[in-house]
Design a protein around this motif. Structure first.
Motif, PDB file in Angstrom:
ATOM      1  N   LEU A  49     -16.045  25.051   7.573  1.00 14.00           N
ATOM      2  CA  LEU A  49     -15.517  24.197   8.630  1.00 14.00           C
ATOM      3  C   LEU A  49     -14.028  24.486   8.880  1.00 14.00           C
ATOM      4  CD1 LEU A  49     -16.103  21.989  10.666  1.00 14.00           C
ATOM      5  CD2 LEU A  49     -15.647  20.284   8.894  1.00 14.00           C
ATOM      6  N   SER A  50     -13.266  24.705   7.812  1.00 15.21           N
ATOM      7  CA  SER A  50     -11.858  25.053   7.993  1.00 15.21           C
ATOM      8  C   SER A  50     -11.710  26.354   8.775  1.00 15.21           C
ATOM      9  CB  SER A  50     -11.160  25.186   6.634  1.00 15.21           C
ATOM     10  OG  SER A  50     -10.977  23.929   6.014  1.00 15.21           O
ATOM     11  N   LEU A  51     -12.511  27.364   8.436  1.00 16.42           N
ATOM     12  CA  LEU A  51     -12.436  28.632   9.164  1.00 16.42           C
ATOM     13  C   LEU A  51     -12.749  28.425  10.643  1.00 16.42           C
ATOM     14  CD1 LEU A  51     -14.146  30.987   6.555  1.00 16.42           C
ATOM     15  CD2 LEU A  51     -11.764  31.120   7.334  1.00 16.42           C
ATOM     16  N   TRP A  52     -13.721  27.579  10.938  1.00 16.32           N
ATOM     17  CA  TRP A  52     -14.071  27.291  12.329  1.00 16.32           C
ATOM     18  C   TRP A  52     -12.898  26.627  13.046  1.00 16.32           C
ATOM     19  CZ3 TRP A  52     -14.670  22.910  15.423  1.00 16.32           C
ATOM     20  CH2 TRP A  52     -15.364  23.098  16.628  1.00 16.32           C
ATOM     21  N   TRP A  53     -12.278  25.643  12.378  1.00 15.97           N
ATOM     22  CA  TRP A  53     -11.146  24.951  12.991  1.00 15.97           C
ATOM     23  C   TRP A  53      -9.933  25.861  13.138  1.00 15.97           C
ATOM     24  CZ3 TRP A  53     -11.220  20.997  15.937  1.00 15.97           C
ATOM     25  CH2 TRP A  53     -12.075  19.917  15.719  1.00 15.97           C
ATOM     26  N   PHE A  54      -9.654  26.704  12.150  1.00 18.64           N
ATOM     27  CA  PHE A  54      -8.529  27.628  12.278  1.00 18.64           C
ATOM     28  C   PHE A  54      -8.683  28.480  13.540  1.00 18.64           C
ATOM     29  CE2 PHE A  54      -7.784  27.442   7.466  1.00 18.64           C
ATOM     30  CZ  PHE A  54      -6.614  26.712   7.600  1.00 18.64           C
ATOM     31  N   ASP A  55      -9.917  28.872  13.836  1.00 21.00           N
ATOM     32  CA  ASP A  55     -10.158  29.673  15.039  1.00 21.00           C
ATOM     33  C   ASP A  55      -9.916  28.844  16.300  1.00 21.00           C
ATOM     34  OD1 ASP A  55     -11.099  32.223  16.202  1.00 21.00           O
ATOM     35  OD2 ASP A  55     -12.754  30.997  16.936  1.00 21.00           O
ATOM     36  N   GLN A  56     -10.331  27.576  16.282  1.00 21.18           N
ATOM     37  CA  GLN A  56     -10.123  26.712  17.447  1.00 21.18           C
ATOM     38  C   GLN A  56      -8.654  26.440  17.714  1.00 21.18           C
ATOM     39  OE1 GLN A  56     -13.041  25.845  19.146  1.00 21.18           O
ATOM     40  NE2 GLN A  56     -13.910  27.121  17.518  1.00 21.18           N
ATOM     41  N   LEU A  57      -7.838  26.473  16.662  1.00 29.69           N
ATOM     42  CA  LEU A  57      -6.434  26.071  16.753  1.00 29.69           C
ATOM     43  C   LEU A  57      -5.455  27.245  16.723  1.00 29.69           C
ATOM     44  CD1 LEU A  57      -6.755  23.143  14.216  1.00 29.69           C
ATOM     45  CD2 LEU A  57      -6.265  22.860  16.641  1.00 29.69           C
ATOM     46  N   LYS A  58      -5.965  28.474  16.784  1.00 28.63           N
ATOM     47  CA  LYS A  58      -5.087  29.630  16.590  1.00 28.63           C
ATOM     48  C   LYS A  58      -4.019  29.753  17.667  1.00 28.63           C
ATOM     49  CE  LYS A  58      -8.568  32.676  18.673  1.00 28.63           C
ATOM     50  NZ  LYS A  58      -9.565  33.750  18.373  1.00 28.63           N
ATOM     51  N   ASP A  59      -4.233  29.146  18.843  1.00 25.19           N
ATOM     52  CA  ASP A  59      -3.205  29.182  19.877  1.00 25.19           C
ATOM     53  C   ASP A  59      -2.235  28.001  19.757  1.00 25.19           C
ATOM     54  OD1 ASP A  59      -5.260  27.390  20.590  1.00 25.19           O
ATOM     55  OD2 ASP A  59      -4.683  27.471  22.702  1.00 25.19           O
ATOM     56  N   VAL A  60      -2.510  27.084  18.836  1.00 25.61           N
ATOM     57  CA  VAL A  60      -1.632  25.927  18.616  1.00 25.61           C
ATOM     58  C   VAL A  60      -0.629  26.213  17.514  1.00 25.61           C
ATOM     59  CG1 VAL A  60      -1.549  23.486  17.919  1.00 25.61           C
ATOM     60  CG2 VAL A  60      -3.394  24.311  19.409  1.00 25.61           C
ATOM     61  N   VAL A  61      -1.103  26.786  16.412  1.00 23.70           N
ATOM     62  CA  VAL A  61      -0.242  27.086  15.269  1.00 23.70           C
ATOM     63  C   VAL A  61      -0.905  28.188  14.444  1.00 23.70           C
ATOM     64  CG1 VAL A  61      -1.323  25.226  13.919  1.00 23.70           C
ATOM     65  CG2 VAL A  61       0.931  26.072  13.255  1.00 23.70           C
ATOM     66  N   PRO A  62      -0.137  29.149  13.928  1.00 27.89           N
ATOM     67  CA  PRO A  62      -0.740  30.194  13.083  1.00 27.89           C
ATOM     68  C   PRO A  62      -1.233  29.619  11.765  1.00 27.89           C
ATOM     69  CG  PRO A  62       1.652  30.403  13.107  1.00 27.89           C
ATOM     70  CD  PRO A  62       1.304  29.366  14.134  1.00 27.89           C
ATOM     71  N   ASN A  63      -2.166  30.310  11.135  1.00 30.06           N
ATOM     72  CA  ASN A  63      -2.708  29.855   9.858  1.00 30.06           C
ATOM     73  C   ASN A  63      -2.605  30.964   8.820  1.00 30.06           C
ATOM     74  OD1 ASN A  63      -5.411  31.371   9.675  1.00 30.06           O
ATOM     75  ND2 ASN A  63      -5.497  30.447  11.718  1.00 30.06           N
ATOM     76  N   HIS A  64      -2.902  30.601   7.585  1.00 31.51           N
ATOM     77  CA  HIS A  64      -2.672  31.509   6.458  1.00 31.51           C
ATOM     78  C   HIS A  64      -3.830  32.446   6.161  1.00 31.51           C
ATOM     79  CE1 HIS A  64      -4.675  28.697   3.224  1.00 31.51           C
ATOM     80  NE2 HIS A  64      -5.359  28.727   4.347  1.00 31.51           N
ATOM     81  N   VAL A  65      -4.938  32.357   6.886  1.00 32.89           N
ATOM     82  CA  VAL A  65      -6.142  33.120   6.546  1.00 32.89           C
ATOM     83  C   VAL A  65      -5.955  34.602   6.847  1.00 32.89           C
ATOM     84  CG1 VAL A  65      -8.585  33.463   7.046  1.00 32.89           C
ATOM     85  CG2 VAL A  65      -7.658  31.148   6.891  1.00 32.89           C
ATOM     86  N   VAL A  66      -6.307  35.431   5.868  1.00 32.34           N
ATOM     87  CA  VAL A  66      -6.326  36.882   6.039  1.00 32.34           C
ATOM     88  C   VAL A  66      -7.759  37.368   6.227  1.00 32.34           C
ATOM     89  CG1 VAL A  66      -5.843  39.112   4.931  1.00 32.34           C
ATOM     90  CG2 VAL A  66      -4.213  37.218   4.710  1.00 32.34           C
TER      91      VAL A  66
END
Length: 282
Positions: A49-66
């Protein structure tokens, strides 16, 4: 890999190339205790679920996922991520009044120093989302509410404004997406830190049933506790007469009954499936 830290839910390792492997376990925590037994599939649900949300929010704020390409023994419940220098503030946004925010409001008409209109009740929608930060207490201690001025004292005015803006932007986007899927995002907590280039970056988890309150839109009714798709169900059982536990006793909570474990798992699965539109298969 080098083991760095084990928290209430996650285990952290460092890889040979300097990345972090963050592994989500099935452990459940509440009231600053790690409970027994764990909730089956919880670690995988939180990670996916976090990975899904990180993708939804990638234009709002960068995330730490590599990458989610991890060793086989951690498959599905771990991510490789960049190291961050974490901000010493818990960043919380609320769009509805409940939980600790409700207690603060009833005591003084404000939450984290933000004055709110009179007459609000449990589950009331706020006039607009508010930033209600708290301290980051060591394990076993309670986080304490912070005013915005206290955040300024901790990190400076410019960074405090950035924390507030990013937290509210994440909440606003998350609430819009969730509502389209029949879920009210009542509140959420996010973790922010500085990456190697000095950019404020999302870390840890994001908009999961562990870090957020999710309510079914069709059952929302202010003036009472709300049905939820999160760990509030576990909290409610622990403080109920059925558990026989006094949270002020200093004693560890009792083991969770099978029915509480299964119903909690069902709530986490439903949150995942409603939000992502995908069936959960472990």
């Amino acid at each position: 890999m080098k083991h760095l830290h084990s928290g209430k839910v996650r285990d952290l390792y460092e890889t040979d190339d300097g990345l972090l492997l963050m592994v989500a376990s099935d452990r459940m925590s509440a009231f600053d205790h790690v409970l027994e037994p764990g909730i089956p599939d919880k670690g995988e649900i939180l990670t996916r679920l976090s990975l899904w949300w990180f993708d939804q929010l990638k234009d709002v704020v960068p995330n730490h996922v590599v990458s989610a390409d991890v060793p086989a023994e951690f498959a599905g419940r771990a991510v490789l991520c960049r190291k961050l220098r974490m901000v010493p503030v818990e960043c919380v946004a609320r769009g509805y009044l409940t939980g600790g925010g409700l207690l603060e409001y009833r005591a003084g008409g404000a939450v984290s120093g933000v004055r709110l209109p009179p007459g609000l009740d449990n589950g009331s929608r706020l006039p607009e989302p508010i930033f209600t930060p708290s301290t980051k207490a060591p394990m076993g201690q309670h986080d304490e509410p912070m005013t915005f001025d206290q955040v300024v004292d901790e990190v400076g005015a410019e960074v405090a404004e950035m924390l507030r803006r990013i937290t509210l932007d994440v909440y606003t986007r998350g609430a819009e997406i969730a509502l389209e899927r029949g879920i009210i995002l009542a509140d959420t907590k996010i973790e922010l830190g500085w990456d190697a280039d000095g950019v404020l970056t999302l870390g840890d988890e994001i908009l999961t049933p562990d870090s957020s309150r999710f309510w079914p839109r069709e059952l929302w009714e202010p003036g009472r506790p709300q049905p939820s798709f999160d760990k509030q169900y576990v909290r409610d059982w622990l403080v109920s007469p059925e558990s026989g536990w006094d949270r002020n006793s200093g004693e560890a909570p009792p083991p969770l009954p099978d029915k509480v474990v299964e119903r909690t798992r069902q709530r986490y699965v439903e949150a995942f499936e409603r939000l992502t539109g995908s069936a959960f298969r472990s």
